[in-house]
Design an enzyme around this catalytic site. Structure first.
Site, PDB file in Angstrom:
ATOM      1  N   ALA A  14     -84.105 -13.968 103.478  1.00 45.38           N
ATOM      2  CA  ALA A  14     -84.227 -12.750 102.653  1.00 45.38           C
ATOM      3  C   ALA A  14     -83.366 -12.819 101.390  1.00 45.38           C
ATOM      4  O   ALA A  14     -83.307 -11.854 100.632  1.00 45.38           O
ATOM      5  CB  ALA A  14     -83.847 -11.524 103.484  1.00 45.38           C
ATOM      6  N   THR A  15     -82.706 -13.954 101.160  1.00 44.52           N
ATOM      7  CA  THR A  15     -81.780 -14.011 100.019  1.00 44.52           C
ATOM      8  C   THR A  15     -82.479 -14.279  98.693  1.00 44.52           C
ATOM      9  O   THR A  15     -81.841 -14.179  97.643  1.00 44.52           O
ATOM     10  CB  THR A  15     -80.710 -15.102 100.241  1.00 44.52           C
ATOM     11  OG1 THR A  15     -81.377 -16.364 100.449  1.00 44.52           O
ATOM     12  CG2 THR A  15     -79.823 -14.789 101.427  1.00 44.52           C
ATOM     13  N   GLY A  17     -86.753 -15.001  96.682  1.00 45.05           N
ATOM     14  CA  GLY A  17     -88.188 -15.245  96.783  1.00 45.05           C
ATOM     15  C   GLY A  17     -88.949 -14.264  97.657  1.00 45.05           C
ATOM     16  O   GLY A  17     -88.765 -13.043  97.583  1.00 45.05           O
ATOM     17  N   PHE A  18     -89.830 -14.828  98.488  1.00 46.88           N
ATOM     18  CA  PHE A  18     -90.718 -13.990  99.314  1.00 46.88           C
ATOM     19  C   PHE A  18     -89.912 -13.072 100.235  1.00 46.88           C
ATOM     20  O   PHE A  18     -90.262 -11.898 100.429  1.00 46.88           O
ATOM     21  CB  PHE A  18     -91.616 -14.858 100.209  1.00 46.88           C
ATOM     22  CG  PHE A  18     -92.484 -15.857  99.517  1.00 46.88           C
ATOM     23  CD1 PHE A  18     -92.735 -15.783  98.152  1.00 46.88           C
ATOM     24  CD2 PHE A  18     -93.076 -16.895 100.241  1.00 46.88           C
ATOM     25  CE1 PHE A  18     -93.548 -16.719  97.520  1.00 46.88           C
ATOM     26  CE2 PHE A  18     -93.891 -17.831  99.622  1.00 46.88           C
ATOM     27  CZ  PHE A  18     -94.119 -17.750  98.267  1.00 46.88           C
ATOM     28  N   ASP A  60     -77.339 -19.969 109.581  1.00 46.55           N
ATOM     29  CA  ASP A  60     -78.125 -21.139 109.183  1.00 46.55           C
ATOM     30  C   ASP A  60     -79.224 -21.358 110.219  1.00 46.55           C
ATOM     31  O   ASP A  60     -78.933 -21.527 111.408  1.00 46.55           O
ATOM     32  CB  ASP A  60     -77.190 -22.363 109.102  1.00 46.55           C
ATOM     33  CG  ASP A  60     -77.877 -23.577 108.492  1.00 46.55           C
ATOM     34  OD1 ASP A  60     -79.089 -23.773 108.721  1.00 46.55           O
ATOM     35  OD2 ASP A  60     -77.183 -24.343 107.797  1.00 46.55           O
ATOM     36  N   TYR A 153     -93.048 -32.155 103.943  1.00 46.26           N
ATOM     37  CA  TYR A 153     -93.161 -30.707 103.700  1.00 46.26           C
ATOM     38  C   TYR A 153     -94.529 -30.201 104.170  1.00 46.26           C
ATOM     39  O   TYR A 153     -94.614 -29.237 104.944  1.00 46.26           O
ATOM     40  CB  TYR A 153     -92.947 -30.377 102.218  1.00 46.26           C
ATOM     41  CG  TYR A 153     -93.145 -28.892 101.954  1.00 46.26           C
ATOM     42  CD1 TYR A 153     -92.240 -27.967 102.463  1.00 46.26           C
ATOM     43  CD2 TYR A 153     -94.261 -28.425 101.276  1.00 46.26           C
ATOM     44  CE1 TYR A 153     -92.437 -26.604 102.284  1.00 46.26           C
ATOM     45  CE2 TYR A 153     -94.470 -27.057 101.082  1.00 46.26           C
ATOM     46  CZ  TYR A 153     -93.546 -26.156 101.586  1.00 46.26           C
ATOM     47  OH  TYR A 153     -93.741 -24.808 101.427  1.00 46.26           O
ATOM     48  N   PRO A 183     -99.551 -19.467 101.249  1.00 47.02           N
ATOM     49  CA  PRO A 183     -99.693 -19.373  99.794  1.00 47.02           C
ATOM     50  C   PRO A 183     -99.691 -20.740  99.111  1.00 47.02           C
ATOM     51  O   PRO A 183     -99.175 -21.720  99.648  1.00 47.02           O
ATOM     52  CB  PRO A 183     -98.433 -18.597  99.362  1.00 47.02           C
ATOM     53  CG  PRO A 183     -97.721 -18.193 100.617  1.00 47.02           C
ATOM     54  CD  PRO A 183     -98.187 -19.120 101.683  1.00 47.02           C
TER      55      PRO A 183
HETATM   56  P1  NDP Z   1     -86.885 -19.517  98.111  1.00 45.03           P
HETATM   57  O1  NDP Z   1     -86.163 -20.806  97.913  1.00 45.03           O
HETATM   58  O2  NDP Z   1     -86.859 -18.522  97.010  1.00 45.03           O
HETATM   59  O3  NDP Z   1     -86.394 -18.814  99.448  1.00 45.03           O
HETATM   60  C1  NDP Z   1     -86.165 -19.565 100.613  1.00 45.03           C
HETATM   61  C2  NDP Z   1     -85.383 -18.743 101.608  1.00 45.03           C
HETATM   62  O4  NDP Z   1     -85.196 -19.543 102.789  1.00 45.03           O
HETATM   63  C3  NDP Z   1     -84.000 -18.367 101.090  1.00 45.03           C
HETATM   64  O5  NDP Z   1     -83.731 -17.032 101.413  1.00 45.03           O
HETATM   65  C4  NDP Z   1     -83.067 -19.296 101.848  1.00 45.03           C
HETATM   66  O6  NDP Z   1     -81.812 -18.661 102.111  1.00 45.03           O
HETATM   67  C5  NDP Z   1     -83.825 -19.474 103.160  1.00 45.03           C
HETATM   68  N1  NDP Z   1     -83.386 -20.694 103.827  1.00 45.03           N
HETATM   69  C6  NDP Z   1     -83.608 -21.977 103.452  1.00 45.03           C
HETATM   70  N2  NDP Z   1     -82.956 -22.814 104.272  1.00 45.03           N
HETATM   71  C7  NDP Z   1     -82.303 -22.043 105.183  1.00 45.03           C
HETATM   72  C8  NDP Z   1     -81.443 -22.314 106.273  1.00 45.03           C
HETATM   73  N3  NDP Z   1     -81.115 -23.566 106.625  1.00 45.03           N
HETATM   74  N4  NDP Z   1     -80.946 -21.278 106.977  1.00 45.03           N
HETATM   75  C9  NDP Z   1     -81.246 -20.016 106.646  1.00 45.03           C
HETATM   76  N5  NDP Z   1     -82.062 -19.673 105.634  1.00 45.03           N
HETATM   77  C10 NDP Z   1     -82.576 -20.690 104.900  1.00 45.03           C
HETATM   78  O7  NDP Z   1     -88.382 -19.943  98.449  1.00 45.03           O
HETATM   79  P2  NDP Z   1     -89.701 -19.069  98.766  1.00 45.03           P
HETATM   80  O8  NDP Z   1     -89.421 -17.640  98.833  1.00 45.03           O
HETATM   81  O9  NDP Z   1     -90.748 -19.547  97.858  1.00 45.03           O
HETATM   82  O10 NDP Z   1     -90.059 -19.652 100.197  1.00 45.03           O
HETATM   83  C11 NDP Z   1     -90.155 -18.877 101.360  1.00 45.03           C
HETATM   84  C12 NDP Z   1     -91.079 -19.581 102.335  1.00 45.03           C
HETATM   85  O11 NDP Z   1     -92.371 -19.672 101.762  1.00 45.03           O
HETATM   86  C13 NDP Z   1     -90.666 -21.006 102.674  1.00 45.03           C
HETATM   87  O12 NDP Z   1     -90.925 -21.233 104.039  1.00 45.03           O
HETATM   88  C14 NDP Z   1     -91.582 -21.857 101.801  1.00 45.03           C
HETATM   89  O13 NDP Z   1     -91.802 -23.125 102.343  1.00 45.03           O
HETATM   90  C15 NDP Z   1     -92.830 -21.013 101.813  1.00 45.03           C
HETATM   91  N6  NDP Z   1     -93.767 -21.208 100.716  1.00 45.03           N
HETATM   92  C16 NDP Z   1     -93.349 -21.180  99.416  1.00 45.03           C
HETATM   93  C17 NDP Z   1     -94.268 -21.364  98.402  1.00 45.03           C
HETATM   94  C18 NDP Z   1     -93.875 -21.400  96.960  1.00 45.03           C
HETATM   95  O14 NDP Z   1     -94.604 -22.026  96.151  1.00 45.03           O
HETATM   96  N7  NDP Z   1     -92.788 -20.753  96.553  1.00 45.03           N
HETATM   97  C19 NDP Z   1     -95.696 -21.497  98.687  1.00 45.03           C
HETATM   98  C20 NDP Z   1     -96.012 -21.530 100.086  1.00 45.03           C
HETATM   99  C21 NDP Z   1     -95.079 -21.349 101.053  1.00 45.03           C
HETATM  100  P3  NDP Z   1     -80.380 -19.350 101.900  1.00 45.03           P
HETATM  101  O15 NDP Z   1     -80.543 -20.451 100.898  1.00 45.03           O
HETATM  102  O16 NDP Z   1     -79.516 -18.223 101.445  1.00 45.03           O
HETATM  103  O17 NDP Z   1     -80.021 -19.842 103.255  1.00 45.03           O
HETATM  104  C1  8X3 Z   2     -95.516 -24.566  98.340  1.00 43.81           C
HETATM  105  C2  8X3 Z   2     -96.858 -24.540  97.705  1.00 43.81           C
HETATM  106  O1  8X3 Z   2     -98.535 -25.870  96.344  1.00 43.81           O
HETATM  107  O2  8X3 Z   2     -96.162 -26.220  95.882  1.00 43.81           O
HETATM  108  O3  8X3 Z   2     -95.654 -24.438  99.704  1.00 43.81           O
HETATM  109  O4  8X3 Z   2     -97.106 -27.079  97.917  1.00 43.81           O
HETATM  110  S1  8X3 Z   2     -97.188 -26.008  96.928  1.00 43.81           S
END
Ligand code: NDP
Ligand code: 8X3
Length: 255
Positions: A14-15, A17-18, A60, A153, A183
């Site tokens: 929740a920190t 992005g989505f 984590d 990935y 997405p």
């Molecule tokens: P962000 O990098 O903006 O957000 C990722 C979130 O995951 C952060 O809140 C981060 O928190 C948390 N996170 C990562 N590693 C850990 C960990 N080890 N422990 C706890 N929390 C963790 O990316 P998005 O919002 O884009 O991604 C969210 C999800 O959507 C992911 O699963 C990603 O793979 C997926 N996704 C993203 C797409 C994109 O193009 N953006 C498209 C499709 C899917 P913190 O670093 O504070 O721990």
């Molecule tokens: C992230 C979407 O298109 O960059 O999951 O792989 S893409």
């Protein structure tokens, strides 16, 4: 009054992005949100901004003991989680498989697969006991369509897709709903993380694209969790209009 009054939602990652967008949206709809992630300062800032509806829970995802301790330490009024959003995850690198950094691969497996599985296993038994619940997992188009450099990935997101469907099979008759949200490219910190903090590479990823925004993905999640109780949205795949598919590659005889 919102659509999610008195609902308890746990959003991992929740920190930014989505996850951050979903937290804002669920709070606006009346839910109480357990907001997780490693960056405790960001969770605290979110709670400060949105108020008591947000319960920061830093840990984590890769650390089973830390996760178990955090969840077991939740106040009793937040233990009956109605909706789990398994969102935390990341991509690391875009290199070909033979050149990729093994630590990058292991971090993705530990976060996107192991962390998601651990969190699910921690929350699911309570849902089954209560006879209700909804788990939403963040997959990706990368789990359905291959592209160069997506190796681990994409495979981790294919796992998320199939894990979602397999849990639905396991949970038949338990009134637990399962959804995979998948997405395409969305403008978050995702690419900054993928490219290990290289802001220029991240900016180039989204330049001129009109990529999906976090709120677009939050909309899809809200659609799935707002469906009538008898409806299970199995999977939602969404892309920005300017993203599409590649052609097959043929390597021809050079002689
Ligand atoms: P962000 O990098 O903006 O957000 C990722 C979130 O995951 C952060 O809140 C981060 O928190 C948390 N996170 C990562 N590693 C850990 C960990 N080890 N422990 C706890 N929390 C963790 O990316 P998005 O919002 O884009 O991604 C969210 C999800 O959507 C992911 O699963 C990603 O793979 C997926 N996704 C993203 C797409 C994109 O193009 N953006 C498209 C499709 C899917 P913190 O670093 O504070 O721990
Ligand atoms: C992230 C979407 O298109 O960059 O999951 O792989 S893409």
């Amino acid at each position: 009054m919102g659509s999610f009054d008195n609902k308890i939602v746990m959003v991992t990652g929740a920190t930014s992005g989505f996850g951050e967008a979903m937290t804002r949206r669920f709070v606006a709809e009346g839910a109480r949100v357990i907001a997780t992630g490693r960056r405790a300062d960001r969770l605290d800032a979110l709670a400060h901004e949105l108020g008591a509806a947000v319960h920061p829970l830093p840990f984590d995802m890769r650390d089973n003991d830390a996760m178990a301790a955090a969840i077991s330490g939740l106040p009793s009024e937040l233990l009956a989680i109605d909706i789990l959003i398994n969102n935390a995850g990341l991509a690391r690198g875009l290199s070909s498989a033979h050149e990729a950094d093994l630590d990058d691969w292991l971090e993705m497996i530990d976060t996107n697969i192991k962390g998601l599985v651990l969190c699910t296993r921690a929350i699911l038994p309570g849902m089954v006991t209560r006879g209700r619940g909804h788990i939403v997992n963040l997959g990706s188009v990368a789990g359905a369509y291959p592209y160069p450099g997506a190796n681990v990935y994409g495979a981790s997101k294919a796992f998320v897709h199939q894990f979602t469907l397999n849990l639905k099979a396991d949970l038949a008759g338990n009134n637990i709903r399962m959804t995979s949200i998948e997405p395409g490219a969305a403008e978050t910190e995702f690419s900054l993380v993928r490219f290990h903090g290289d802001q220029a590479k991240s900016d180039a990823t989204y330049a001129g694209l009109e990529a999906l925004q976090p709120e677009d993905v939050a909309d899809a999640v809200i659609y799935a969790v707002s469906a009538p109780a008898h409806v299970n949205v199995n999977r939602i795949e969404l892309m920005c209009t300017n993203q599409s598919f590649g052609a097959f590659v043929f390597t021809r005889d050079q002689n």
